[in-house]
Design a protein around this motif. Structure first.
Motif, PDB file in Angstrom:
ATOM      1  N   GLY A  96       0.814  -1.208   0.000  1.00 27.07           N
ATOM      2  CA  GLY A  96       0.000   0.000   0.000  1.00 27.07           C
ATOM      3  C   GLY A  96       0.848   1.260   0.000  1.00 27.07           C
ATOM      4  N   MET A  97       2.024   1.176  -0.614  1.00 27.69           N
ATOM      5  CA  MET A  97       2.963   2.291  -0.655  1.00 27.69           C
ATOM      6  C   MET A  97       3.192   2.729  -2.111  1.00 27.69           C
ATOM      7  N   GLU A  98       4.154   3.628  -2.304  1.00 29.73           N
ATOM      8  CA  GLU A  98       4.393   4.186  -3.629  1.00 29.73           C
ATOM      9  C   GLU A  98       5.750   3.835  -4.234  1.00 29.73           C
ATOM     10  N   LEU A  99       6.804   3.797  -3.404  1.00 26.80           N
ATOM     11  CA  LEU A  99       8.150   3.586  -3.926  1.00 26.80           C
ATOM     12  C   LEU A  99       8.847   2.433  -3.213  1.00 26.80           C
ATOM     13  N   VAL A 100       9.750   1.792  -3.946  1.00 31.45           N
ATOM     14  CA  VAL A 100      10.525   0.663  -3.433  1.00 31.45           C
ATOM     15  C   VAL A 100      11.997   0.935  -3.692  1.00 31.45           C
ATOM     16  N   LEU A 101      12.842   0.672  -2.688  1.00 35.01           N
ATOM     17  CA  LEU A 101      14.282   0.747  -2.866  1.00 35.01           C
ATOM     18  C   LEU A 101      14.834  -0.634  -2.523  1.00 35.01           C
ATOM     19  N   PRO A 102      15.193  -1.431  -3.549  1.00 36.68           N
ATOM     20  CA  PRO A 102      15.609  -2.816  -3.295  1.00 36.68           C
ATOM     21  C   PRO A 102      17.074  -2.924  -2.890  1.00 36.68           C
ATOM     22  N   MET A 103      17.327  -3.853  -1.974  1.00 39.23           N
ATOM     23  CA  MET A 103      18.686  -4.178  -1.561  1.00 39.23           C
ATOM     24  C   MET A 103      18.814  -5.694  -1.547  1.00 39.23           C
ATOM     25  N   ASN A 104      19.732  -6.239  -0.777  1.00 42.22           N
ATOM     26  CA  ASN A 104      19.968  -7.685  -0.770  1.00 42.22           C
ATOM     27  C   ASN A 104      19.628  -8.305   0.586  1.00 42.22           C
ATOM     28  N   THR A 105      20.345  -7.911   1.603  1.00 41.69           N
ATOM     29  CA  THR A 105      20.148  -8.492   2.929  1.00 41.69           C
ATOM     30  C   THR A 105      19.290  -7.590   3.807  1.00 41.69           C
ATOM     31  N   GLY A 106      18.790  -8.178   4.897  1.00 42.37           N
ATOM     32  CA  GLY A 106      18.000  -7.400   5.836  1.00 42.37           C
ATOM     33  C   GLY A 106      18.782  -6.254   6.445  1.00 42.37           C
ATOM     34  N   ALA A 107      20.033  -6.521   6.823  1.00 43.26           N
ATOM     35  CA  ALA A 107      20.845  -5.456   7.425  1.00 43.26           C
ATOM     36  C   ALA A 107      21.045  -4.299   6.454  1.00 43.26           C
ATOM     37  N   GLU A 108      21.231  -4.603   5.167  1.00 44.77           N
ATOM     38  CA  GLU A 108      21.356  -3.535   4.171  1.00 44.77           C
ATOM     39  C   GLU A 108      20.075  -2.709   4.090  1.00 44.77           C
ATOM     40  N   ALA A 109      18.937  -3.384   4.203  1.00 46.07           N
ATOM     41  CA  ALA A 109      17.667  -2.662   4.156  1.00 46.07           C
ATOM     42  C   ALA A 109      17.509  -1.756   5.370  1.00 46.07           C
ATOM     43  N   VAL A 110      17.919  -2.233   6.542  1.00 50.03           N
ATOM     44  CA  VAL A 110      17.849  -1.394   7.743  1.00 50.03           C
ATOM     45  C   VAL A 110      18.775  -0.195   7.599  1.00 50.03           C
ATOM     46  N   GLU A 111      19.996  -0.410   7.119  1.00 51.81           N
ATOM     47  CA  GLU A 111      20.919   0.701   6.880  1.00 51.81           C
ATOM     48  C   GLU A 111      20.300   1.703   5.899  1.00 51.81           C
ATOM     49  N   THR A 112      19.621   1.192   4.878  1.00 50.77           N
ATOM     50  CA  THR A 112      18.967   2.067   3.907  1.00 50.77           C
ATOM     51  C   THR A 112      17.866   2.880   4.561  1.00 50.77           C
ATOM     52  N   ALA A 113      17.100   2.243   5.443  1.00 53.59           N
ATOM     53  CA  ALA A 113      16.028   2.957   6.147  1.00 53.59           C
ATOM     54  C   ALA A 113      16.594   4.046   7.048  1.00 53.59           C
ATOM     55  N   ILE A 114      17.734   3.772   7.677  1.00 55.58           N
ATOM     56  CA  ILE A 114      18.376   4.782   8.520  1.00 55.58           C
ATOM     57  C   ILE A 114      18.813   5.981   7.678  1.00 55.58           C
ATOM     58  N   LYS A 115      19.444   5.723   6.546  1.00 55.26           N
ATOM     59  CA  LYS A 115      19.861   6.814   5.661  1.00 55.26           C
ATOM     60  C   LYS A 115      18.643   7.591   5.156  1.00 55.26           C
ATOM     61  N   THR A 116      17.587   6.852   4.827  1.00 47.85           N
ATOM     62  CA  THR A 116      16.363   7.504   4.353  1.00 47.85           C
ATOM     63  C   THR A 116      15.808   8.451   5.402  1.00 47.85           C
ATOM     64  N   ASP A 139      16.656  -4.408  23.483  1.00 48.78           N
ATOM     65  CA  ASP A 139      16.577  -5.810  23.049  1.00 48.78           C
ATOM     66  C   ASP A 139      16.250  -5.952  21.573  1.00 48.78           C
ATOM     67  N   ASN A 140      16.443  -4.875  20.816  1.00 41.08           N
ATOM     68  CA  ASN A 140      16.191  -4.926  19.383  1.00 41.08           C
ATOM     69  C   ASN A 140      17.190  -5.851  18.688  1.00 41.08           C
ATOM     70  N   PHE A 141      16.790  -6.326  17.504  1.00 40.36           N
ATOM     71  CA  PHE A 141      17.732  -6.957  16.598  1.00 40.36           C
ATOM     72  C   PHE A 141      17.386  -6.514  15.185  1.00 40.36           C
ATOM     73  N   HIS A 142      18.291  -5.727  14.591  1.00 42.34           N
ATOM     74  CA  HIS A 142      18.087  -5.241  13.236  1.00 42.34           C
ATOM     75  C   HIS A 142      19.243  -5.615  12.308  1.00 42.34           C
ATOM     76  N   GLY A 143      20.217  -6.381  12.818  1.00 41.34           N
ATOM     77  CA  GLY A 143      21.364  -6.762  12.012  1.00 41.34           C
ATOM     78  C   GLY A 143      22.650  -6.599  12.801  1.00 41.34           C
ATOM     79  N   ARG A 144      23.775  -6.728  12.097  1.00 42.46           N
ATOM     80  CA  ARG A 144      25.064  -6.709  12.796  1.00 42.46           C
ATOM     81  C   ARG A 144      26.112  -5.826  12.123  1.00 42.46           C
ATOM     82  N   THR A 145      25.688  -4.854  11.342  1.00 41.37           N
ATOM     83  CA  THR A 145      26.655  -3.906  10.800  1.00 41.37           C
ATOM     84  C   THR A 145      27.146  -2.992  11.917  1.00 41.37           C
ATOM     85  N   THR A 146      28.212  -2.240  11.658  1.00 42.85           N
ATOM     86  CA  THR A 146      28.762  -1.394  12.715  1.00 42.85           C
ATOM     87  C   THR A 146      27.763  -0.335  13.175  1.00 42.85           C
ATOM     88  N   THR A 147      26.999   0.229  12.254  1.00 48.54           N
ATOM     89  CA  THR A 147      25.995   1.205  12.672  1.00 48.54           C
ATOM     90  C   THR A 147      24.901   0.547  13.499  1.00 48.54           C
TER      91      THR A 147
END
Length: 401
Positions: A96-116, A139-147
């Motif tokens: 139910g949205m308008e735009l999509v920004l595709p990535m590969n892994t979940g952590a990359e998508a979270v990093e993308t959301a942070i930049k967005t 107690d969150n878990f959104h991935g394991r990148t440095t950010t």
């Protein structure tokens, strides 16, 4: 040395430690079952942390992948390809949205959301440069990148990986008052899992997600829902947020979007939010590649039928009817979850979560522990009731119930 021992030794000889796998070496898989190198079968009650919602070797997904393999697998985003537009259109419609920004892994998508969120905060909300703040939950878990580990409260994931990225504040999960107190004029987003997966399948109190939605809308803050584990049918709805009629500003998706065939992730939002990016400001060589789009398009088509959501609802209700009475009986301290997803806190008298997982492995059932005392149950959504019941019988046996 057995074939299993040889497989484990080969895996450990030249691989750095990250996960702590159970002592099984899988060779083939189909549906809800996996077979090891010695020919022994195991019921999969983990489903790749929800990446395998549609089961191992799903015919529709494999056929879609095979057909695309014969055509083109990668163009990079330097060029358009003929599956990309359909993928973005269908995924936007599903959300139910308008735009999509595709990535590969979940952590990359979270990093993308942070930049967005940060860019939206500076360009649209008017936050002073370098002052954007994102609120997350303990107690969150959104991935394991440095950010991402910079705002983790899990010492195991975070320790010795500093210096940490600033710009985040963590508050107790499910505490709306604490969240409201943390929001200030520099807050650009609230990033939450609608159900916390790695924390042990923690479902927030009723009314929490609607409260977050109202608070963020009133304070001009983006609500980012990380539905990487909870989304795409796992809880009985396409998205876990739907259980409380909540629509976030941003969905973060992954895992099941690739059907267990290829890694696919995406950030999905409105034109106002994702439209802040200009060419060259973000990207991924493999993000939105033809093979990924072909598989994800089939995943979206399967979800649009509602079949898997209905199955998760019905089998999930059965799962929780079976598990619920175990809580407080001496073997299990608590059971939580929604849909075909459950977390169980094992009483120390029955051993650690790891010990219970290993005993289940010996009886042909695969689960995985988290945070010491908890095991999670998240089978493929296509599992049969008979297979699920057999797996639950093995669980009762190892717990001495």
């Amino acid at each position: 040395m057995t074939s299993t021992e040889r497989g484990i030794a080969a895996a450990e000889a030249h691989s750095a430690h990250n996960y702590h796998p159970l002592p099984v070496v899988v060779a083939t898989a189909e549906g809800a079952w996996m077979t090891d190198v010695a020919g022994r079968r195991y019921l999969d009650l983990l489903a790749g942390y929800s990446a395998l919602n549609f089961g191992h070797g799903n015919r529709r997904l494999l056929d879609a992948a095979r057909a695309q393999l014969e055509r083109v697998t990668l163009t990079s985003r330097a060029f358009h390809h003929d599956r990309f537009g359909d993928f973005c259109t269908r995924l936007a419609e599903l959300c139910g949205m308008e735009l999509v920004l595709p990535m590969n892994t979940g952590a990359e998508a979270v990093e993308t959301a942070i930049k967005t969120a940060r860019k939206w905060g500076y360009q649209v909300k008017g936050v002073p440069d370098g002052r954007a703040k994102i609120i997350v939950a303990d107690d969150n878990f959104h991935g394991r990148t440095t950010t991402i580990v910079s705002f983790s409260t899990d010492a195991e994931a975070r320790a010795d990986f500093g210096p940490y990225t600033p710009g985040f504040e963590s508050v107790p999960y499910g505490d709306l008052a604490a969240l409201a107190a943390a929001v200030d004029e520099h807050t650009v987003a609230v990033l939450l899992e609608p159900i916390q997966g790695e924390a042990g399948v923690l479902v927030p109190p009723a009314g929490y997600l609607p409260g977050v939605r109202k608070l963020t809308r009133d304070r001009d803050v983006l609500f980012i829902a990380d539905e990487i584990q909870s989304g795409l049918g796992r809880t009985g709805r396409t998205f876990a947020c739907e259980h409380e009629d909540v629509v976030p500003d941003v969905y973060v998706l992954g895992k099941a979007l690739g059907g267990g065939v290829v890694p696919v992730s995406a950030v999905v939002s409105s034109r106002e939010v994702l439209g802040v990016f200009a060419p060259g400001e973000h990207g991924s060589t493999f993000g939105g590649n033809p093979l990924a789009c072909a598989v994800a398009l089939e995943v979206i088509a399967m979800l649009r039928t509602g079949e898997f959501q209905q199955r998760a609802t019905e089998l999930g209700a059965h799962l929780h009817r079976e598990l619920g009475p175990l809580a407080g009986g001496g073997a299990v301290d608590a059971v939580r979850g929604r849909g075909l997803w459950a977390g169980m806190d094992i009483n120390p008298s029955r051993g650690s979560g790891r010990a219970v997982s290993e005993r289940l492995l010996a009886r042909g059932v695969l689960v995985k522990d988290t945070h010491g005392a908890t095991i999670r149950i998240a089978p493929p959504l296509m599992i049969s009731k008979a297979d699920l019941d057999w797996g639950l019988d093995q669980l009762r046996h190892v717990l001495g119930i």
